[in-house]
Design a protein around this motif. Structure first.
Motif, PDB file in Angstrom:
ATOM      1  N   ILE A  34       8.594  26.042  56.845  1.00  0.00           N
ATOM      2  CA  ILE A  34       8.732  25.115  57.976  1.00  0.00           C
ATOM      3  C   ILE A  34       9.939  24.228  57.682  1.00  0.00           C
ATOM      4  N   SER A  35      10.943  24.325  58.545  1.00  0.00           N
ATOM      5  CA  SER A  35      12.178  23.573  58.339  1.00  0.00           C
ATOM      6  C   SER A  35      12.166  22.219  59.044  1.00  0.00           C
ATOM      7  N   ASN A  36      11.305  22.074  60.063  1.00  0.00           N
ATOM      8  CA  ASN A  36      11.262  20.815  60.804  1.00  0.00           C
ATOM      9  C   ASN A  36       9.930  20.690  61.532  1.00  0.00           C
ATOM     10  N   VAL A  37       9.446  19.457  61.630  1.00  0.00           N
ATOM     11  CA  VAL A  37       8.282  19.131  62.448  1.00  0.00           C
ATOM     12  C   VAL A  37       8.718  17.994  63.356  1.00  0.00           C
ATOM     13  N   SER A  38       8.588  18.195  64.662  1.00  0.00           N
ATOM     14  CA  SER A  38       9.047  17.157  65.586  1.00  0.00           C
ATOM     15  C   SER A  38       8.027  16.918  66.687  1.00  0.00           C
ATOM     16  N   TYR A  39       7.981  15.665  67.138  1.00  0.00           N
ATOM     17  CA  TYR A  39       7.184  15.267  68.291  1.00  0.00           C
ATOM     18  C   TYR A  39       7.641  13.883  68.728  1.00  0.00           C
ATOM     19  N   SER A 125      14.663  35.678  62.598  1.00  0.00           N
ATOM     20  CA  SER A 125      14.863  34.685  61.545  1.00  0.00           C
ATOM     21  C   SER A 125      14.204  33.331  61.806  1.00  0.00           C
ATOM     22  N   ALA A 126      13.583  33.154  62.958  1.00  0.00           N
ATOM     23  CA  ALA A 126      12.988  31.851  63.258  1.00  0.00           C
ATOM     24  C   ALA A 126      11.925  31.970  64.347  1.00  0.00           C
ATOM     25  N   PHE A 127      11.027  31.008  64.388  1.00  0.00           N
ATOM     26  CA  PHE A 127      10.075  30.867  65.481  1.00  0.00           C
ATOM     27  C   PHE A 127       9.502  29.464  65.439  1.00  0.00           C
ATOM     28  N   GLN A 128       8.799  29.094  66.495  1.00  0.00           N
ATOM     29  CA  GLN A 128       8.165  27.785  66.565  1.00  0.00           C
ATOM     30  C   GLN A 128       6.690  27.952  66.902  1.00  0.00           C
ATOM     31  N   LEU A 129       5.873  27.107  66.294  1.00  0.00           N
ATOM     32  CA  LEU A 129       4.483  26.963  66.690  1.00  0.00           C
ATOM     33  C   LEU A 129       4.347  25.590  67.309  1.00  0.00           C
ATOM     34  N   VAL A 130       3.655  25.511  68.443  1.00  0.00           N
ATOM     35  CA  VAL A 130       3.518  24.256  69.172  1.00  0.00           C
ATOM     36  C   VAL A 130       2.042  23.917  69.306  1.00  0.00           C
ATOM     37  N   ASP A 131       1.687  22.738  68.796  1.00  0.00           N
ATOM     38  CA  ASP A 131       0.319  22.244  68.862  1.00  0.00           C
ATOM     39  C   ASP A 131       0.265  21.086  69.850  1.00  0.00           C
ATOM     40  N   ASN A 132      -0.742  21.051  70.690  1.00  0.00           N
ATOM     41  CA  ASN A 132      -0.947  19.933  71.611  1.00  0.00           C
ATOM     42  C   ASN A 132      -1.987  19.005  71.005  1.00  0.00           C
ATOM     43  N   VAL A 133      -1.599  17.760  70.746  1.00  0.00           N
ATOM     44  CA  VAL A 133      -2.512  16.780  70.158  1.00  0.00           C
ATOM     45  C   VAL A 133      -2.565  15.544  71.037  1.00  0.00           C
ATOM     46  N   ASN A 134      -3.684  14.846  70.957  1.00  0.00           N
ATOM     47  CA  ASN A 134      -3.869  13.617  71.705  1.00  0.00           C
ATOM     48  C   ASN A 134      -3.448  12.451  70.820  1.00  0.00           C
ATOM     49  N   VAL A 135      -2.426  11.717  71.262  1.00  0.00           N
ATOM     50  CA  VAL A 135      -1.947  10.551  70.527  1.00  0.00           C
ATOM     51  C   VAL A 135      -1.987   9.367  71.482  1.00  0.00           C
ATOM     52  N   GLY A 136      -2.872   8.438  71.226  1.00  0.00           N
ATOM     53  CA  GLY A 136      -2.968   7.250  72.072  1.00  0.00           C
ATOM     54  C   GLY A 136      -3.290   7.569  73.514  1.00  0.00           C
ATOM     55  N   GLY A 137      -4.101   8.591  73.738  1.00  0.00           N
ATOM     56  CA  GLY A 137      -4.484   8.965  75.087  1.00  0.00           C
ATOM     57  C   GLY A 137      -3.472   9.841  75.809  1.00  0.00           C
ATOM     58  N   ASN A 139      -1.090  13.446  75.770  1.00  0.00           N
ATOM     59  CA  ASN A 139      -0.938  14.769  75.181  1.00  0.00           C
ATOM     60  C   ASN A 139       0.491  14.906  74.664  1.00  0.00           C
ATOM     61  N   VAL A 140       0.627  15.188  73.368  1.00  0.00           N
ATOM     62  CA  VAL A 140       1.933  15.285  72.725  1.00  0.00           C
ATOM     63  C   VAL A 140       2.079  16.668  72.100  1.00  0.00           C
ATOM     64  N   GLU A 141       3.245  17.277  72.264  1.00  0.00           N
ATOM     65  CA  GLU A 141       3.528  18.566  71.631  1.00  0.00           C
ATOM     66  C   GLU A 141       4.125  18.343  70.249  1.00  0.00           C
ATOM     67  N   VAL A 142       3.455  18.864  69.231  1.00  0.00           N
ATOM     68  CA  VAL A 142       3.986  18.851  67.873  1.00  0.00           C
ATOM     69  C   VAL A 142       4.591  20.229  67.642  1.00  0.00           C
ATOM     70  N   VAL A 143       5.886  20.262  67.337  1.00  0.00           N
ATOM     71  CA  VAL A 143       6.607  21.530  67.196  1.00  0.00           C
ATOM     72  C   VAL A 143       6.914  21.770  65.719  1.00  0.00           C
ATOM     73  N   TYR A 144       6.400  22.885  65.193  1.00  0.00           N
ATOM     74  CA  TYR A 144       6.661  23.313  63.814  1.00  0.00           C
ATOM     75  C   TYR A 144       7.717  24.414  63.886  1.00  0.00           C
ATOM     76  N   SER A 145       8.892  24.171  63.330  1.00  0.00           N
ATOM     77  CA  SER A 145       9.980  25.150  63.355  1.00  0.00           C
ATOM     78  C   SER A 145      10.016  25.898  62.025  1.00  0.00           C
ATOM     79  N   PHE A 146       9.884  27.216  62.094  1.00  0.00           N
ATOM     80  CA  PHE A 146       9.850  28.082  60.920  1.00  0.00           C
ATOM     81  C   PHE A 146      11.178  28.816  60.780  1.00  0.00           C
ATOM     82  N   THR A 147      11.618  29.011  59.535  1.00  0.00           N
ATOM     83  CA  THR A 147      12.772  29.861  59.252  1.00  0.00           C
ATOM     84  C   THR A 147      12.356  30.883  58.189  1.00  0.00           C
ATOM     85  N   ARG A 148      12.894  32.082  58.337  1.00  0.00           N
ATOM     86  CA  ARG A 148      12.572  33.155  57.382  1.00  0.00           C
ATOM     87  C   ARG A 148      13.272  32.900  56.050  1.00  0.00           C
ATOM     88  N   ASN A 149      12.563  33.173  54.959  1.00  0.00           N
ATOM     89  CA  ASN A 149      13.155  33.025  53.608  1.00  0.00           C
ATOM     90  C   ASN A 149      14.010  34.234  53.284  1.00  0.00           C
TER      91      ASN A 149
END
Length: 149
Positions: A34-39, A125-137, A139-149
């Motif tokens: 995982i190269s980056n986590v953003s939200y 060489s890359a993909f993203q997983l996106v999780d929907n989480v509740n933050v302070g009421g 819905n926020v997308e947390v994006v996990y960016s993956f890179t191949r080793n």
């Protein structure tokens, strides 16, 4: 009766395999980081990912995906982060969802809870997983960016 149960189990297995995206699963085979986590608001808000650690602890985490048996591993470590490593079981559906369970050495069928995320932007060489989480009421997308080793 045993033959009937075996037949029912076989039908369920075949039906469930039809909903999996084999091409996407094969595309994940190998080692990833995982190269980056953003939200939105990540500088001010903490999100605990997968009931393991703060989402920022997952930057640099190692993931291994084995496509022929849908197993793998995830390892998290780093400064100010807990060290965590576990086997996982995962699938990708034709609907574009990535489902996985952290098994921690248990048989997958005994682990009743897991995670469902969207898979996006998959390349060799890359993909993203996106999780929907509740933050302070909200819905926020947390994006996990993956890179191949």
């Amino acid at each position: 009766m045993k033959k009937f149960l075996s037949l029912c189990m076989l039908v369920v297995l075949v039906a469930s395999c039809g909903s999996l995206d084999q091409k996407s699963q094969v595309g994940l085979k190998g080692n990833w980081t995982i190269s980056n986590v953003s939200y939105p608001g990540s500088d001010y808000i903490k999100v605990t990912s997968f009931d393991v650690a703060d989402s920022k602890c997952f930057v640099g985490s190692s993931w291994n995906f084995i496509s022929n048996n849908n197993k793998g591993t995830m390892t998290v470590s780093g400064a100010n982060c807990p060290t965590f490593s576990s086997p996982i079981v995962w699938t990708i559906t034709k609907a574009g969802t990535f489902n996985f369970k952290i098994t921690e050495g248990e048989k997958a069928k005994r682990v009743t809870e897991g995670y469902t995320l969207a898979i996006r932007n998959q390349t060799e060489s890359a993909f993203q997983l996106v999780d929907n989480v509740n933050v302070g009421g909200k819905n926020v997308e947390v994006v996990y960016s993956f890179t191949r080793n």
